[in-house]
Enzyme design. Structure first.
Site, short mmCIF file in Angstrom:
data_model
loop_
_atom_site.label_atom_id
_atom_site.label_comp_id
_atom_site.label_asym_id
_atom_site.label_seq_id
_atom_site.Cartn_x
_atom_site.Cartn_y
_atom_site.Cartn_z
N PRO A 1 1.08 -1.44 0.03
CA PRO A 1 -0.18 0.17 -0.21
C PRO A 1 0.89 1.24 0.00
CG PRO A 1 -0.68 -1.54 1.59
CD PRO A 1 0.51 -2.77 1.17
N GLU A 2 0.71 1.96 -0.90
CA GLU A 2 1.20 3.52 -0.61
C GLU A 2 0.69 4.49 -0.50
OE1 GLU A 2 3.47 3.90 -5.02
OE2 GLU A 2 4.30 1.62 -4.28
#
Length: 273
Positions: free
Chosen positions: A2-3
């Site tokens: 997840p960014e």
């Protein structure tokens, strides 16, 4: 992993159900993620009102009057809304119960984190102190980015991934931004002209905005808090995870290299320099 777009999408999914609400229960089903989860948290959080839920870099911050909960999704984590008492899934490690909602953190690789910062200034936490500027902060200008890159001799991919200049430009969106700007990921940061940095600055903003509009990626099993997957790659991916496929601009096969143990995808023709 997840960014920034995925983390911000998660924060936005939590906010309507969490902000202003009191914690009825905080349950720990597995006590160790990247670091041990503080054992005192169930008692510390019970009955406390969430004043706000914010984000710094890839950290979701659940803010209370006496401190803040730092939440990091790690490599594979996600938070989803469930019915209280619902059967636990494998890798469900944490549960928050509020009056109107219940959420669980699921993290198969256990590289995420749940930490506590005592006091009213969570930005003093050691994990947050050295973070670079937020990409949507008005202070993140072309000149700021140019001057910061002038101090770096490492390749541009490494400079952007470090998080010391700007946060949230992680591996996936970095490859996409560099493609959009026409910059080779191997070029030295301090060799990029002001004009090319201007294109890179705009590419970063455009790429992250599109990802936010799409709800993040569909990679790494990322899902929103409502269980729906993101659609960034379905709609916008130009190079990432497209090894050997034709470039959407010039039809040249996409290449893959490893930089700092991370996969980088690029078009050798569109990003020749």
């Amino acid at each position: 992993m997840p960014e920034l777009p995925e983390v911000e999408t998660t924060r936005r999914g939590l906010e309507p159900f969490v902000a202003g609400q009191a914690v009825k229960a905080f349950r720990i089903y597995f006590p160790t993620l990247r670091w041990p989860i503080p054992a005192f948290l169930p008692e510390t959080l019970k009955g406390q009102q969430v004043l706000s839920i914010t984000r710094r870099g890839k950290y979701i911050l659940m803010n209370f009057s006496h401190g803040s909960l730092l939440i990091h999704l790690g490599m594979s984590g996600s938070i989803r809304r469930v019915n209280e008492g619902e059967f636990l899934l494998k890798h469900d490690h944490i549960e928050w119960v509020f009056d109107k909602a219940c959420f669980r953190l699921n993290d198969p690789r256990r590289f995420g984190a749940i930490l506590w910062h005592e006091g009213d200034n969570v930005l003093e936490h050691p994990l947050l102190q050295s973070l670079g500027i937020e990409p949507f902060d008005p202070l993140f200008t072309v000149d700021y980015l140019y001057q910061a890159l002038r101090q770096k001799s490492q390749n541009i991919k490494a400079s952007l991934l470090s998080g010391s200049i700007v946060v949230g430009v992680g591996n996936i969106y970095c490859s996409e931004s560099l493609f959009k700007a026409g910059i080779n990921p191997k070029v030295a940061s301090n060799k990029i002209s002001h004009q090319r940095v201007e294109r890179l600055h705009q590419a970063i903003l455009d790429t992250l905005n599109k990802a936010l509009e799409s709800g993040g990626s569909t990679l790494k099993d990322f899902h929103h808090t409502d269980g729906q997957p993101g659609a960034y790659f379905e709609l916008h991916a130009q190079v990432y995870d497209r090894l050997g496929q034709a470039c959407r601009v010039c039809a040249t096969p996409i290449k893959k290299i490893i930089q700092g143990q991370r996969a980088t995808y690029y078009c050798p023709r569109c990003q020749s320099r």
